[in-house]
Design an enzyme around this catalytic site. Structure first.
Site, PDB file in Angstrom:
ATOM      1  N   VAL A  99      15.374   6.539  -6.606  1.00  0.00           N
ATOM      2  CA  VAL A  99      14.309   7.546  -6.557  1.00  0.00           C
ATOM      3  C   VAL A  99      13.585   7.642  -7.905  1.00  0.00           C
ATOM      4  CG1 VAL A  99      13.803  10.002  -6.217  1.00  0.00           C
ATOM      5  CG2 VAL A  99      15.372   8.823  -4.672  1.00  0.00           C
ATOM      6  N   ALA A 111      11.258   4.735  -7.988  1.00  0.00           N
ATOM      7  CA  ALA A 111      10.128   4.976  -7.085  1.00  0.00           C
ATOM      8  C   ALA A 111       9.157   5.999  -7.671  1.00  0.00           C
ATOM      9  CB  ALA A 111      10.640   5.453  -5.724  1.00  0.00           C
ATOM     10  N   GLU A 112       9.680   7.087  -8.220  1.00  0.00           N
ATOM     11  CA  GLU A 112       8.794   8.113  -8.777  1.00  0.00           C
ATOM     12  C   GLU A 112       8.022   7.587  -9.984  1.00  0.00           C
ATOM     13  OE1 GLU A 112       8.398  12.788  -9.809  1.00  0.00           O
ATOM     14  OE2 GLU A 112      10.209  12.043  -8.837  1.00  0.00           O
ATOM     15  N   THR A 113       8.679   6.781 -10.782  1.00  0.00           N
ATOM     16  CA  THR A 113       7.997   6.177 -11.935  1.00  0.00           C
ATOM     17  C   THR A 113       6.808   5.337 -11.484  1.00  0.00           C
ATOM     18  OG1 THR A 113      10.021   6.158 -13.266  1.00  0.00           O
ATOM     19  CG2 THR A 113       8.296   4.565 -13.863  1.00  0.00           C
TER      20      THR A 113
END
Length: 148
Positions: free
Chosen positions: A62, A65-67
């Protein structure tokens, strides 16, 4: 405001991204591979990012993915808005126990006030480990909180 001296160009932002990854990304070993408006690609080692059973931690996926989704949103929002994450989800398809995983973020929606990116994370054999979707709100720069 003189945009030529105070607002970096898109090329300057892309060139500066590897130097501005942030402390968490540094700790997790995330490395950018490709940065364009169409896709953001990075790798992350499994080692050091595992849960007690030796599997890649879902939270690590996660973070990757957020990065990537936030970077893509920032590129889209440039120069007068900044992204703030409002939603992220992840489906973990299989485990990874060694090597590198690769995340590829592609836009699903690029609007004036919001963006959504799909991030597909694969292992070294090209097998899908995780699928994530991140949505960011694009806020005016004068509403971005300052640190310090």
């Amino acid at each position: 405001m003189d945009d030529d001296t105070t607002t970096p160009s898109l090329d300057e932002i892309i060139a500066g991204m590897p130097q501005r990854m942030g402390a968490l990304n540094d700790k997790m070993g995330i490395e950018l591979v490709e940065v364009t408006r169409e896709r953001i690609v990075a790798t992350m080692p499994v080692e050091g990012n595992t849960q007690p059973y030796g599997l890649l931690h879902g939270g690590a996926s996660v973070v990757l993915a957020e990065t990537l989704g936030s970077m893509g949103s920032a590129l889209h929002a440039h120069p007068d808005r900044a992204p703030v994450g409002v939603d992220i989800n992840a489906t973990h398809h299989r485990s990874a126990t060694s090597g590198l995983v690769t995340g590829v973020a592609t836009p699903v929606h690029l609007g004036r006030t919001s963006t959504s990116f799909e991030v597909v994370i694969t292992d070294e054999a090209g097998r899908r480990v995780c699928t994530s979707r991140i949505t960011c709100s694009l806020i005016p720069l004068d509403r971005v909180p300052t640190v310090g």
